[in-house]
Design an enzyme around this catalytic site. Structure first.
Site, short mmCIF file in Angstrom:
data_model
loop_
_atom_site.label_atom_id
_atom_site.label_comp_id
_atom_site.label_asym_id
_atom_site.label_seq_id
_atom_site.Cartn_x
_atom_site.Cartn_y
_atom_site.Cartn_z
N ARG A 238 -4.58 -11.89 -10.04
CA ARG A 238 -4.95 -13.04 -10.87
C ARG A 238 -6.47 -13.18 -10.81
O ARG A 238 -7.09 -12.96 -9.76
CB ARG A 238 -4.31 -14.33 -10.36
CG ARG A 238 -2.82 -14.47 -10.66
CD ARG A 238 -2.51 -14.66 -12.16
NE ARG A 238 -1.10 -14.85 -12.44
CZ ARG A 238 -0.23 -13.88 -12.70
NH1 ARG A 238 -0.63 -12.61 -12.75
NH2 ARG A 238 1.04 -14.17 -12.94
N GLU A 267 -8.40 -16.62 -19.44
CA GLU A 267 -7.81 -15.60 -20.32
C GLU A 267 -7.43 -16.21 -21.65
O GLU A 267 -6.88 -17.31 -21.67
CB GLU A 267 -6.57 -14.99 -19.65
CG GLU A 267 -6.94 -14.26 -18.37
CD GLU A 267 -5.75 -13.59 -17.68
OE1 GLU A 267 -4.63 -13.66 -18.21
OE2 GLU A 267 -5.96 -13.00 -16.61
N HIS A 286 -4.59 -8.18 -19.49
CA HIS A 286 -3.46 -8.63 -18.67
C HIS A 286 -2.16 -7.95 -19.10
O HIS A 286 -1.22 -8.61 -19.57
CB HIS A 286 -3.32 -10.17 -18.73
CG HIS A 286 -2.58 -10.71 -17.55
ND1 HIS A 286 -2.88 -11.92 -16.97
CD2 HIS A 286 -1.53 -10.22 -16.83
CE1 HIS A 286 -2.07 -12.14 -15.95
NE2 HIS A 286 -1.24 -11.12 -15.84
P1 NAP Z 1 4.84 -10.20 -3.52
O1 NAP Z 1 5.91 -9.19 -3.27
O2 NAP Z 1 5.09 -11.63 -3.21
O3 NAP Z 1 3.54 -9.69 -2.75
C1 NAP Z 1 2.40 -10.46 -2.52
C2 NAP Z 1 1.81 -10.06 -1.18
O4 NAP Z 1 0.58 -10.76 -0.99
C3 NAP Z 1 2.72 -10.36 -0.02
O5 NAP Z 1 2.88 -9.19 0.75
C4 NAP Z 1 1.96 -11.42 0.77
O6 NAP Z 1 2.21 -11.17 2.14
C5 NAP Z 1 0.52 -11.15 0.36
N1 NAP Z 1 -0.34 -12.35 0.51
C6 NAP Z 1 -0.04 -13.64 0.21
N2 NAP Z 1 -1.08 -14.43 0.51
C7 NAP Z 1 -2.04 -13.61 1.03
C8 NAP Z 1 -3.33 -13.85 1.55
N3 NAP Z 1 -3.85 -15.09 1.62
N4 NAP Z 1 -4.04 -12.80 1.99
C9 NAP Z 1 -3.52 -11.54 1.95
N5 NAP Z 1 -2.30 -11.25 1.47
C10 NAP Z 1 -1.57 -12.29 1.02
O7 NAP Z 1 4.40 -10.18 -5.05
P2 NAP Z 1 4.34 -8.93 -6.06
O8 NAP Z 1 5.57 -8.88 -6.85
O9 NAP Z 1 3.86 -7.72 -5.32
O10 NAP Z 1 3.17 -9.48 -7.03
C11 NAP Z 1 1.88 -9.73 -6.52
C12 NAP Z 1 1.04 -10.49 -7.53
O11 NAP Z 1 0.68 -9.63 -8.59
C13 NAP Z 1 1.75 -11.66 -8.22
O12 NAP Z 1 1.65 -12.85 -7.46
C14 NAP Z 1 1.07 -11.76 -9.56
O13 NAP Z 1 0.08 -12.77 -9.55
C15 NAP Z 1 0.42 -10.40 -9.75
N6 NAP Z 1 0.99 -9.68 -10.91
C16 NAP Z 1 0.17 -9.37 -11.95
C17 NAP Z 1 0.67 -8.67 -13.03
C18 NAP Z 1 -0.21 -8.29 -14.20
O14 NAP Z 1 0.28 -8.23 -15.31
N7 NAP Z 1 -1.47 -8.02 -14.00
C19 NAP Z 1 2.02 -8.29 -13.06
C20 NAP Z 1 2.82 -8.62 -11.98
C21 NAP Z 1 2.29 -9.32 -10.90
P3 NAP Z 1 1.97 -12.24 3.29
O15 NAP Z 1 2.68 -13.47 2.83
O16 NAP Z 1 2.52 -11.62 4.51
O17 NAP Z 1 0.47 -12.39 3.37
#
Ligand code: NAP
Length: 320
Positions: A238, A267, A286
């Site tokens: 994000r 955006e 995006h």
């Molecule tokens: P996820 O499985 O929830 O993974 C997010 C990871 O970030 C978790 O391992 C979490 O682990 C870690 N995290 C949370 N807070 C943190 C912090 N303060 N410092 C470091 N690490 C932290 O989610 P996902 O499915 O992989 O998706 C991740 C993100 O990608 C989404 O939230 C979304 O915003 C973004 N996304 C973007 C697109 C796009 O179109 N560009 C598409 C899909 C997703 P811990 O809780 O152990 O820290």
């Protein structure tokens, strides 16, 4: 009277066909133009279910207006566009679409990394402008990805999928998370680092953490300064996680070598945004989850979550 669903973007008929029989489905009639706020507030006042996308701000005002609302189904894995406190207060279920977009978003993250490292988009543009005059020894040269060190901030579903791809490129993979992941470390040979150490050691840094009060502005001037001056920053998570003014300065002053961005603080990114004046920035609108199969799978999850809630069942993907 059939329960009403309001969908904030025009979707293919295929995506909503299953809903028509039982529900009164209303849909904003533009795909690429956000629903105007006044229309959203008027529609939500009559809706039992709201189908939102990440560009819709589903804040307290929406929950106040939605007196019949039972569910907000957000067609995204991120849900930072929704006021969860207000949802709880107004007893509205919020769902997202995790899992189905993991591999697709990891593909895009890796593609953006390669495109930024090897200047693919600017090189292609030079052909179209008629500027490919001859094979040139040092023109269009970039950074090697194979064998380099990758640092992943946020080792979740997508982070792991990117790490698997990186292993195919013989990369050393470092990661930073709040919690360590011993299983993934063992399975993929990942190495945990504190944030500052990761920033210092990585050739490529990919951000894949959610946008939260903790991660907002997590990568600012100090963090960019820790990166190598040959370093590349990729943000597919994000926009607000990276301080864009600091990123502009770092790219302009050579504190880092390049950045690849799929997401922005605002955006669509305004056309007069300073980042767009820099040759060492690769930008995308995006499109992390934008494959046909994945977008249809996200729509299916949303339709199912809404059906479940309106029929009194607990849906999958509840975020609170
Ligand atoms: P996820 O499985 O929830 O993974 C997010 C990871 O970030 C978790 O391992 C979490 O682990 C870690 N995290 C949370 N807070 C943190 C912090 N303060 N410092 C470091 N690490 C932290 O989610 P996902 O499915 O992989 O998706 C991740 C993100 O990608 C989404 O939230 C979304 O915003 C973004 N996304 C973007 C697109 C796009 O179109 N560009 C598409 C899909 C997703 P811990 O809780 O152990 O820290």
């Amino acid at each position: 009277m059939k329960p009403r669903i309001f969908i904030t973007r025009k979707l293919t008929e295929e995506a909503v066909a299953s809903l028509h029989e039982k529900y009164d489905v209303r849909m904003w009639d533009e795909e690429s133009v956000a629903v105007p706020r006044a229309v959203l507030l008027k529609e939500v006042a009559e809706a039992d279910a709201l189908w939102s996308v990440l560009a819709d701000s589903i804040n307290r005002e929406v929950f106040e207006a939605g007196t019949k609302l039972k569910i907000v189904a957000n067609m995204a894995v991120g849900y930072n566009n929704i006021d969860l406190e207000a949802a709880k207060e107004y007893d509205v279920i919020v769902t997202n679409t995790p899992g189905v977009l993991t591999e697709t978003t990891a593909d895009l993250a890796f593609a953006l990394l390669l495109a930024t490292a090897r200047k693919l988009i600017s090189a292609e543009n030079e052909i179209r402008k008629g500027n490919w005059t001859s094979w040139a020894p040092m023109r269009f040269t970039g950074m090697d990805v194979g064998g380099a060190t990758l640092g992943i901030i946020g080792m979740g579903r997508i982070g792991e999928a990117v790490a698997r791809r990186a292993k195919g490129f013989d990369m050393q993979v470092l990661y930073h998370n709040r919690n360590r992941k011993p299983d993934a470390e063992a399975e993929y040979g990942l190495e945990f680092r504190e944030l500052d150490t990761l920033l210092k050691e990585a050739d490529f840094v990919i951000i894949l953490a959610p946008f939260t009060p903790k991660t907002a502005g997590m990568i600012g001037a100090r963090e960019l300064d820790l990166m190598k001056n040959t370093g590349v920053l990729i943000n597919v998570a994000r926009g607000g996680i990276v301080d864009e003014a600091a990123l502009y300065d770092a790219l302009k002053n050579g504190a880092i070598w390049a950045a690849g961005l799929d997401v922005f603080e605002k955006e669509p990114i305004p056309l007069d945004h300073p980042l767009l004046t820099l040759p060492n920035v690769t930008v995308l609108p995006h499109i992390g989850s934008a494959s046909i199969k994945t977008r249809l799978a996200m729509m299916n999850l949303n339709a199912q979550a809404i059906t479940d809630v309106l029929e009194g069942r607990k849906p999958k993907g509840i975020v609170q």
